[in-house]
Design a protein around this motif. Structure first.
Motif, PDB file in Angstrom:
ATOM      1  N   PHE A   1       0.797  -1.227   0.000  1.00  0.00           N
ATOM      2  CA  PHE A   1       0.000   0.000   0.000  1.00  0.00           C
ATOM      3  C   PHE A   1       0.833   1.282   0.000  1.00  0.00           C
ATOM      4  CE2 PHE A   1      -2.859  -3.288   1.414  1.00  0.00           C
ATOM      5  CZ  PHE A   1      -3.977  -3.020   0.646  1.00  0.00           C
ATOM      6  N   ASN A   2       2.144   1.164  -0.066  1.00  0.00           N
ATOM      7  CA  ASN A   2       3.002   2.345  -0.177  1.00  0.00           C
ATOM      8  C   ASN A   2       2.578   3.274  -1.319  1.00  0.00           C
ATOM      9  OD1 ASN A   2       4.968   2.642   1.841  1.00  0.00           O
ATOM     10  ND2 ASN A   2       6.286   1.077   0.939  1.00  0.00           N
ATOM     11  N   PRO A   3       2.376   2.751  -2.547  1.00  0.00           N
ATOM     12  CA  PRO A   3       2.051   3.654  -3.662  1.00  0.00           C
ATOM     13  C   PRO A   3       0.742   4.405  -3.468  1.00  0.00           C
ATOM     14  CG  PRO A   3       2.769   1.507  -4.475  1.00  0.00           C
ATOM     15  CD  PRO A   3       2.535   1.359  -3.007  1.00  0.00           C
ATOM     16  N   TYR A   4      -0.261   3.753  -2.912  1.00  0.00           N
ATOM     17  CA  TYR A   4      -1.557   4.398  -2.729  1.00  0.00           C
ATOM     18  C   TYR A   4      -1.463   5.551  -1.720  1.00  0.00           C
ATOM     19  CZ  TYR A   4      -3.267   0.166  -5.015  1.00  0.00           C
ATOM     20  OH  TYR A   4      -3.479  -0.863  -5.895  1.00  0.00           O
ATOM     21  N   LEU A   5      -0.799   5.300  -0.605  1.00  0.00           N
ATOM     22  CA  LEU A   5      -0.700   6.340   0.421  1.00  0.00           C
ATOM     23  C   LEU A   5       0.157   7.503  -0.072  1.00  0.00           C
ATOM     24  CD1 LEU A   5      -0.365   4.387   3.800  1.00  0.00           C
ATOM     25  CD2 LEU A   5      -2.383   4.901   2.410  1.00  0.00           C
ATOM     26  N   TYR A   6       1.182   7.176  -0.852  1.00  0.00           N
ATOM     27  CA  TYR A   6       2.034   8.239  -1.382  1.00  0.00           C
ATOM     28  C   TYR A   6       1.244   9.184  -2.284  1.00  0.00           C
ATOM     29  CZ  TYR A   6       6.093  10.528  -3.460  1.00  0.00           C
ATOM     30  OH  TYR A   6       7.008  11.471  -3.868  1.00  0.00           O
TER      31      TYR A   6
ATOM     32  N   ALA B   1      -2.896   8.518 -16.010  1.00  0.00           N
ATOM     33  CA  ALA B   1      -3.047   8.867 -14.595  1.00  0.00           C
ATOM     34  C   ALA B   1      -1.979   8.197 -13.747  1.00  0.00           C
ATOM     35  CB  ALA B   1      -4.437   8.455 -14.115  1.00  0.00           C
ATOM     36  N   GLN B   2      -1.541   7.000 -14.146  1.00  0.00           N
ATOM     37  CA  GLN B   2      -0.553   6.286 -13.351  1.00  0.00           C
ATOM     38  C   GLN B   2       0.811   6.962 -13.342  1.00  0.00           C
ATOM     39  OE1 GLN B   2      -2.700   4.906 -15.319  1.00  0.00           O
ATOM     40  NE2 GLN B   2      -3.814   3.422 -14.068  1.00  0.00           N
ATOM     41  N   GLU B   3       1.017   7.920 -14.266  1.00  0.00           N
ATOM     42  CA  GLU B   3       2.293   8.625 -14.291  1.00  0.00           C
ATOM     43  C   GLU B   3       2.374   9.682 -13.196  1.00  0.00           C
ATOM     44  OE1 GLU B   3       3.190   8.229 -19.085  1.00  0.00           O
ATOM     45  OE2 GLU B   3       2.330  10.052 -18.267  1.00  0.00           O
ATOM     46  N   LEU B   4       1.249   9.979 -12.567  1.00  0.00           N
ATOM     47  CA  LEU B   4       1.233  10.996 -11.530  1.00  0.00           C
ATOM     48  C   LEU B   4       1.793  10.451 -10.232  1.00  0.00           C
ATOM     49  CD1 LEU B   4      -2.354  12.418 -12.021  1.00  0.00           C
ATOM     50  CD2 LEU B   4      -0.238  13.632 -12.474  1.00  0.00           C
ATOM     51  N   PHE B   5       2.717  11.198  -9.629  1.00  0.00           N
ATOM     52  CA  PHE B   5       3.164  10.920  -8.270  1.00  0.00           C
ATOM     53  C   PHE B   5       3.586   9.466  -8.070  1.00  0.00           C
ATOM     54  CE2 PHE B   5      -0.555  13.952  -7.498  1.00  0.00           C
ATOM     55  CZ  PHE B   5       0.210  15.055  -7.861  1.00  0.00           C
ATOM     56  N   GLU B   6       4.302   8.897  -9.009  1.00  0.00           N
ATOM     57  CA  GLU B   6       4.726   7.517  -8.848  1.00  0.00           C
ATOM     58  C   GLU B   6       5.638   7.391  -7.632  1.00  0.00           C
ATOM     59  OE1 GLU B   6       4.097   4.503 -10.093  1.00  0.00           O
ATOM     60  OE2 GLU B   6       2.425   5.544 -11.020  1.00  0.00           O
ATOM     61  N   PHE B   7       5.396   6.384  -6.821  1.00  0.00           N
ATOM     62  CA  PHE B   7       6.233   6.130  -5.662  1.00  0.00           C
ATOM     63  C   PHE B   7       7.369   5.232  -6.097  1.00  0.00           C
ATOM     64  CE2 PHE B   7       7.260   3.937  -1.617  1.00  0.00           C
ATOM     65  CZ  PHE B   7       7.578   5.055  -0.878  1.00  0.00           C
ATOM     66  N   ASN B   8       8.545   5.812  -6.286  1.00  0.00           N
ATOM     67  CA  ASN B   8       9.689   5.061  -6.782  1.00  0.00           C
ATOM     68  C   ASN B   8      10.054   3.943  -5.825  1.00  0.00           C
ATOM     69  OD1 ASN B   8      12.397   4.303  -7.616  1.00  0.00           O
ATOM     70  ND2 ASN B   8      12.365   6.151  -8.864  1.00  0.00           N
ATOM     71  N   LEU B   9      10.333   2.782  -6.368  1.00  0.00           N
ATOM     72  CA  LEU B   9      10.640   1.624  -5.528  1.00  0.00           C
ATOM     73  C   LEU B   9      11.855   1.836  -4.643  1.00  0.00           C
ATOM     74  CD1 LEU B   9       9.979  -1.345  -7.977  1.00  0.00           C
ATOM     75  CD2 LEU B   9       8.573  -0.572  -6.069  1.00  0.00           C
ATOM     76  N   ILE B  10      12.724   2.780  -4.978  1.00  0.00           N
ATOM     77  CA  ILE B  10      13.913   2.996  -4.150  1.00  0.00           C
ATOM     78  C   ILE B  10      13.538   3.539  -2.783  1.00  0.00           C
ATOM     79  CG2 ILE B  10      15.363   3.446  -6.165  1.00  0.00           C
ATOM     80  CD1 ILE B  10      15.324   6.407  -5.443  1.00  0.00           C
TER      81      ILE B  10
ATOM     82  N   ILE C   1      10.730   3.153   3.787  1.00  0.00           N
ATOM     83  CA  ILE C   1       9.470   3.174   4.530  1.00  0.00           C
ATOM     84  C   ILE C   1       9.298   1.878   5.312  1.00  0.00           C
ATOM     85  CG2 ILE C   1       6.958   3.255   4.339  1.00  0.00           C
ATOM     86  CD1 ILE C   1       8.190   5.910   3.788  1.00  0.00           C
ATOM     87  N   VAL C   2       9.551   0.757   4.658  1.00  0.00           N
ATOM     88  CA  VAL C   2       9.411  -0.547   5.314  1.00  0.00           C
ATOM     89  C   VAL C   2      10.321  -0.630   6.530  1.00  0.00           C
ATOM     90  CG1 VAL C   2       9.831  -3.027   5.077  1.00  0.00           C
ATOM     91  CG2 VAL C   2       8.680  -1.778   3.256  1.00  0.00           C
ATOM     92  N   GLU C   3      11.569  -0.227   6.366  1.00  0.00           N
ATOM     93  CA  GLU C   3      12.537  -0.299   7.470  1.00  0.00           C
ATOM     94  C   GLU C   3      12.091   0.547   8.656  1.00  0.00           C
ATOM     95  OE1 GLU C   3      17.256   0.746   8.390  1.00  0.00           O
ATOM     96  OE2 GLU C   3      16.471   0.841   6.344  1.00  0.00           O
ATOM     97  N   ASN C   4      11.650   1.775   8.376  1.00  0.00           N
ATOM     98  CA  ASN C   4      11.246   2.676   9.450  1.00  0.00           C
ATOM     99  C   ASN C   4       9.993   2.186  10.169  1.00  0.00           C
ATOM    100  OD1 ASN C   4      13.403   4.344   8.866  1.00  0.00           O
ATOM    101  ND2 ASN C   4      12.198   5.776   7.633  1.00  0.00           N
ATOM    102  N   VAL C   5       9.007   1.730   9.380  1.00  0.00           N
ATOM    103  CA  VAL C   5       7.749   1.267   9.973  1.00  0.00           C
ATOM    104  C   VAL C   5       7.990   0.009  10.812  1.00  0.00           C
ATOM    105  CG1 VAL C   5       5.495   0.250   9.483  1.00  0.00           C
ATOM    106  CG2 VAL C   5       6.253   2.272   8.227  1.00  0.00           C
ATOM    107  N   MET C   6       8.722  -0.958  10.275  1.00  0.00           N
ATOM    108  CA  MET C   6       8.937  -2.206  11.008  1.00  0.00           C
ATOM    109  C   MET C   6       9.765  -1.986  12.263  1.00  0.00           C
ATOM    110  SD  MET C   6       7.103  -4.207   9.305  1.00  0.00           S
ATOM    111  CE  MET C   6       7.466  -5.680  10.269  1.00  0.00           C
ATOM    112  N   LYS C   7      10.682  -1.042  12.220  1.00  0.00           N
ATOM    113  CA  LYS C   7      11.467  -0.727  13.408  1.00  0.00           C
ATOM    114  C   LYS C   7      10.581  -0.214  14.523  1.00  0.00           C
ATOM    115  CE  LYS C   7      15.299   2.157  15.059  1.00  0.00           C
ATOM    116  NZ  LYS C   7      16.323   3.174  14.694  1.00  0.00           N
ATOM    117  N   LYS C   8       9.668   0.688  14.179  1.00  0.00           N
ATOM    118  CA  LYS C   8       8.761   1.253  15.178  1.00  0.00           C
ATOM    119  C   LYS C   8       7.780   0.198  15.702  1.00  0.00           C
ATOM    120  CE  LYS C   8       8.971   6.025  13.478  1.00  0.00           C
ATOM    121  NZ  LYS C   8       9.589   6.549  14.702  1.00  0.00           N
ATOM    122  N   ILE C   9       7.312  -0.660  14.805  1.00  0.00           N
ATOM    123  CA  ILE C   9       6.384  -1.713  15.207  1.00  0.00           C
ATOM    124  C   ILE C   9       7.049  -2.679  16.187  1.00  0.00           C
ATOM    125  CG2 ILE C   9       5.251  -3.813  14.359  1.00  0.00           C
ATOM    126  CD1 ILE C   9       4.305  -2.238  11.983  1.00  0.00           C
ATOM    127  N   ASN C  10       8.289  -3.001  15.928  1.00  0.00           N
ATOM    128  CA  ASN C  10       9.009  -3.932  16.804  1.00  0.00           C
ATOM    129  C   ASN C  10       9.313  -3.327  18.174  1.00  0.00           C
ATOM    130  OD1 ASN C  10       9.167  -6.162  15.038  1.00  0.00           O
ATOM    131  ND2 ASN C  10      10.872  -5.236  13.937  1.00  0.00           N
TER     132      ASN C  10
END
Length: 209
Positions: free
Chosen positions: A25-30, A184-193, A198-207
């Motif tokens: 869900f990263n791309p949708y929230l971005y 429309a998909q060209e708008l605000f693309e959340f680059n995979l880099i 995001i995953v690292e930061n979120v999982m760190k806080k969750i743990n």
């Protein structure tokens, strides 16, 4: 796995599987954050906050609603709070059919082939940022995030007829500058880099919870 399967296992103690939710869900929230006129950094902060809030509230998700709608609502609420105001007001209702052609001609659904053109993205983002916020959000949810009329109405707390009205007005405002030039998909693309960050930061806080 479906979102329900992931959530069930996370609630049963497999915290690490929440990474699936974050990546999915990263791309949708971005796109929601950018459509709300937050810059890249603020949007990432809001995304992390949203994923943490969603994790804390997973027990409340009963599966009756679409998970995408549920988590986007949390993101929207966080965006609203950051702005410290609600900008969606009642409008004069009009009978508008939702049968207008899409603003953007989407001829290629292969996301791997989406044009990564920062200048192009800036032009489109700038144009969208010039229209009223109510219309920006309706356009973002319907055209960019792929929400249907009912989901959009539910998220914005307006009627389905109002969603149709706002969407058509938003298209009219944008059409003169960018009609049929970009998908429309060209708008605000959340680059995979950025996804791993995001995953690292979120999982760190969750743990740490």
């Amino acid at each position: 796995m479906t979102e329900l399967e992931v959530i069930k296992r996370v609630l049963n103690g497999e915290k690490k599987l929440y990474e699936i939710i974050v990546r999915r869900f990263n791309p949708y929230l971005y796109k929601v954050g950018r459509a709300y006129n937050y810059n890249h950094e603020d949007t990432q902060d809001l995304m992390q906050e949203t994923f943490i809030d969603a994790y804390k509230s997973l027990i409340q998700f009963e599966g009756r609603a679409n998970f995408k709608t549920w988590i986007v609502r949390i993101m929207l609420n966080n965006c609203y709070r950051k702005k410290e105001k609600l900008s969606f007001k009642n409008e004069i209702m009009q009978d508008v059919n939702d049968d207008s052609k899409p603003l953007f001609a989407n001829t290629n659904n292969d996301t791997g082939k989406i044009i990564q053109n920062r200048e192009l993205a800036h032009i489109i983002e700038d144009a969208l940022g010039k229209i009223p916020l109510d219309y920006q959000m309706t356009f973002s949810l319907r055209e960019i995030n792929g929400m249907n009329v009912s989901e959009t109405a539910n998220l914005l707390n307006i009627s389905e007829a109002n969603v149709k009205t706002r969407l058509n007005r938003a298209k009219t405002m944008l059409r003169n500058e960018i009609e049929k030039k970009y998908s429309a998909q060209e708008l605000f693309e959340f680059n995979l880099i950025y996804c791993d960050i995001i995953v690292e930061n979120v999982m760190k806080k969750i743990n740490e919870l």
